[in-house]
Design an enzyme around this catalytic site. Structure first.
Site, PDB file in Angstrom:
ATOM      1  N   GLY A   1     -25.638 -18.183   9.946  1.00  0.00           N
ATOM      2  CA  GLY A   1     -25.856 -18.560   8.559  1.00  0.00           C
ATOM      3  C   GLY A   1     -24.534 -18.702   7.826  1.00  0.00           C
ATOM      4  O   GLY A   1     -23.549 -18.032   8.144  1.00  0.00           O
TER       5      GLY A   1
ATOM      6  N   ASP B   1     -23.038 -11.089  14.566  1.00  0.00           N
ATOM      7  CA  ASP B   1     -23.326 -10.538  15.891  1.00  0.00           C
ATOM      8  C   ASP B   1     -23.912 -11.577  16.839  1.00  0.00           C
ATOM      9  O   ASP B   1     -23.575 -11.597  18.023  1.00  0.00           O
ATOM     10  CB  ASP B   1     -24.259  -9.322  15.763  1.00  0.00           C
ATOM     11  CG  ASP B   1     -25.587  -9.663  15.109  1.00  0.00           C
ATOM     12  OD1 ASP B   1     -25.570 -10.199  13.991  1.00  0.00           O
ATOM     13  OD2 ASP B   1     -26.649  -9.391  15.700  1.00  0.00           O
TER      14      ASP B   1
ATOM     15  N   ASP C   1     -22.912  -6.168   8.992  1.00  0.00           N
ATOM     16  CA  ASP C   1     -23.508  -5.375  10.077  1.00  0.00           C
ATOM     17  C   ASP C   1     -22.857  -5.607  11.432  1.00  0.00           C
ATOM     18  O   ASP C   1     -23.433  -5.258  12.467  1.00  0.00           O
ATOM     19  CB  ASP C   1     -25.009  -5.674  10.174  1.00  0.00           C
ATOM     20  CG  ASP C   1     -25.302  -7.142  10.500  1.00  0.00           C
ATOM     21  OD1 ASP C   1     -24.372  -7.969  10.476  1.00  0.00           O
ATOM     22  OD2 ASP C   1     -26.477  -7.455  10.774  1.00  0.00           O
TER      23      ASP C   1
ATOM     24  N   ASP D   1     -24.251  -9.527   5.583  1.00  0.00           N
ATOM     25  CA  ASP D   1     -24.945  -8.270   5.875  1.00  0.00           C
ATOM     26  C   ASP D   1     -23.985  -7.127   6.189  1.00  0.00           C
ATOM     27  O   ASP D   1     -24.392  -5.960   6.158  1.00  0.00           O
ATOM     28  CB  ASP D   1     -25.898  -8.454   7.057  1.00  0.00           C
ATOM     29  CG  ASP D   1     -26.886  -9.584   6.844  1.00  0.00           C
ATOM     30  OD1 ASP D   1     -27.302  -9.778   5.688  1.00  0.00           O
ATOM     31  OD2 ASP D   1     -27.231 -10.273   7.819  1.00  0.00           O
TER      32      ASP D   1
ATOM     33  N   ARG E   1     -31.069  -7.893   6.860  1.00  0.00           N
ATOM     34  CA  ARG E   1     -31.677  -7.740   8.185  1.00  0.00           C
ATOM     35  C   ARG E   1     -31.870  -6.268   8.540  1.00  0.00           C
ATOM     36  O   ARG E   1     -32.503  -5.532   7.796  1.00  0.00           O
ATOM     37  CB  ARG E   1     -30.851  -8.476   9.250  1.00  0.00           C
ATOM     38  CG  ARG E   1     -30.723  -9.968   9.015  1.00  0.00           C
ATOM     39  CD  ARG E   1     -30.327 -10.709  10.249  1.00  0.00           C
ATOM     40  NE  ARG E   1     -29.130 -10.155  10.869  1.00  0.00           N
ATOM     41  CZ  ARG E   1     -28.743 -10.432  12.101  1.00  0.00           C
ATOM     42  NH1 ARG E   1     -29.470 -11.222  12.857  1.00  0.00           N
ATOM     43  NH2 ARG E   1     -27.636  -9.916  12.593  1.00  0.00           N
TER      44      ARG E   1
ATOM     45  N   THR F   1     -20.325 -12.215   7.895  1.00  0.00           N
ATOM     46  CA  THR F   1     -21.733 -12.011   7.593  1.00  0.00           C
ATOM     47  C   THR F   1     -21.866 -11.335   6.239  1.00  0.00           C
ATOM     48  O   THR F   1     -21.121 -10.401   5.939  1.00  0.00           O
ATOM     49  CB  THR F   1     -22.460 -11.160   8.662  1.00  0.00           C
ATOM     50  OG1 THR F   1     -23.742 -10.760   8.167  1.00  0.00           O
ATOM     51  CG2 THR F   1     -21.673  -9.917   9.023  1.00  0.00           C
TER      52      THR F   1
ATOM     53  N   ARG G   1     -29.334 -19.721  25.490  1.00  0.00           N
ATOM     54  CA  ARG G   1     -30.779 -19.731  25.227  1.00  0.00           C
ATOM     55  C   ARG G   1     -31.071 -20.821  24.186  1.00  0.00           C
ATOM     56  O   ARG G   1     -31.422 -20.541  23.056  1.00  0.00           O
ATOM     57  CB  ARG G   1     -31.268 -18.380  24.729  1.00  0.00           C
ATOM     58  CG  ARG G   1     -31.241 -17.283  25.783  1.00  0.00           C
ATOM     59  CD  ARG G   1     -31.850 -15.984  25.262  1.00  0.00           C
ATOM     60  NE  ARG G   1     -33.198 -16.196  24.718  1.00  0.00           N
ATOM     61  CZ  ARG G   1     -34.296 -16.277  25.448  1.00  0.00           C
ATOM     62  NH1 ARG G   1     -34.231 -16.199  26.762  1.00  0.00           N
ATOM     63  NH2 ARG G   1     -35.475 -16.444  24.869  1.00  0.00           N
TER      64      ARG G   1
END
Length: 384
Positions: free
Chosen positions: A15, A119, A145, A143, A187, A141, A82
């Site tokens: 983001g 992350d 985190d 966040d 989050r 981020t 992925r």
């Protein structure tokens, strides 16, 4: 350790957040001053997958220090190991496209990539390091985190945005004697809700690290009313959950490597508290406004420091490192050290202890949340 690069790529993943352009500016200007070519990779890992790269010039990064977002674009759905590909029958097939990324990396003549992200982005880099690619990471981020660093750029701006919103909610809550619940991002970590809640004087702060009990929160609301305060402000992290319960999931995005989208806890808390206390309650989700806007001076400075240290690592041939800030000092750690890890708030963190000391309730059985449970029913009866 290996040789000095000649051509580097820049990639902004996950983001967006304020300060990305400040890093792009710092790395590009320093690299060009050091005789390096700089290639911009568009839309995060998606640009590497689809081979969308372009040279960056000095003029491309001039005047972008205060600009929010990222001039390169970003994507939080393109993990090369992925990668979700739509099928003809309307489903999604997950593929490993790292070989494709490696081919595009070498075709572009890149010696290393400076990757800005959280992350998920660093985990993606770790999987590409396994295939021989070289990276230098910069922690981004809102966040805050990311493992191994005390602070990430973008967080300070988000805290300012969230605090300002809580300040404005404060006046309308006071005028209408309501319980106002503001759901914030973050989050699985409570840094954003904790700092914004503390900065704005929120009466209740709910974070993922401390499961909440609704009766404890109701006691806090009623205690305030008995003391002459007819309103309560609640800052709620989107990952907060009740004691013995699960986090609230807004939706699942199968096309994303991180498919869970949290949301809904704010509305739940507001609805339940209105039933328990008899006090009119409202909830709001602050949402993506927390990602936007001009970066604060603190984030511009931090982003510039991070970008310059990323350049220093490149020039020293120290690849596959993540720039970090620890105890006020800029340094680095191995990128693989932070992959697939989340930095959460310690229960004895100084900010939590300070908040409890001034009467902030975290929804648990701490005395800051009020006294007897019988107060809930009594207060609701008297209000009616």
């Amino acid at each position: 350790m290996s040789g000095k690069p000649r051509r580097i790529g820049l990639l902004t993943g996950g983001g967006d957040c304020p300060g990305l352009n400040a890093v792009i500016r710092a790395v590009t200007k320093a690299a060009m001053g050091g005789g390096l070519e700089v290639i911009g990779i568009e839309d995060g890992y998606l640009g590497l997958i689809e081979n969308r790269l372009r040279p960056l010039s000095y003029s491309d990064v001039s005047g972008i220090l205060t600009q929010g977002g990222t001039i390169l674009g970003s994507s939080n759905k393109a993990n090369p190991s992925r990668y979700a590909v739509p099928t003809d029958d309307g489903h999604v097939e997950v593929r490993d496209v790292r070989d494709q990324v490696v081919e595009h990396y070498h075709r572009a003549g890149l010696d290393a990539i400076v990757v800005m992200g959280g992350d998920g982005t660093m985990s993606g880099a770790a999987r590409l390091i396994e295939r021989g690619l070289k990276f230098v990471g910069v922690p981004k981020t809102i966040d805050n985190d990311l493992w191994s660093t005390d602070i990430t750029f973008g967080h300070d701006t988000a805290v300012n945005t969230a605090s300002e919103a809580l300040d404005k909610v404060h006046t309308t809550a006071s005028s209408h004697h309501r319980l106002m619940v503001v759901e914030l991002m973050g989050r699985y970590a409570g840094w954003l809700a904790l700092r914004a809640g503390l900065a704005s004087g929120a009466d209740v702060i709910l974070i993922p690290e401390i499961p909440f009990d609704l009766e404890s929160i109701a006691r806090k609301c009623n205690s305030r009313r008995r003391g002459g305060k007819g309103f309560t402000i609640l800052a709620v992290g989107e990952g907060a959950k009740p004691v013995g319960g699960r986090q609230f999931v807004d939706r699942v995005d199968d096309t994303s490597p991180d498919p869970i989208r949290l949301g809904g806890v704010g509305r739940f808390v507001a609805e339940q508290l209105e039933k328990m206390t008899g006090v009119e309650s409202r909830s709001m989700v602050l949402g993506h406004v927390q990602r936007g806007g001009t970066p604060t001076p603190a984030d511009r400075i931090l982003a510039t420091q991070f970008g310059f240290h990323a350049f220093e690592l490149l020039m020293d041939g120290r690849y596959n490192r993540l720039v970090v800030s620890r105890d006020g000092q800029i340094g680095s750690v191995d990128i693989t050290e932070v992959a697939d890890k989340v930095r959460t708030v310690a229960l004895d963190h100084p900010l939590i202890r300070a908040a409890r000391a001034i009467g902030t309730c975290f929804g648990d059985e701490d005395p800051s949340c009020g006294q007897a449970k019988a107060d809930i029913a009594l207060s609701k009866t008297s209000h009616a």
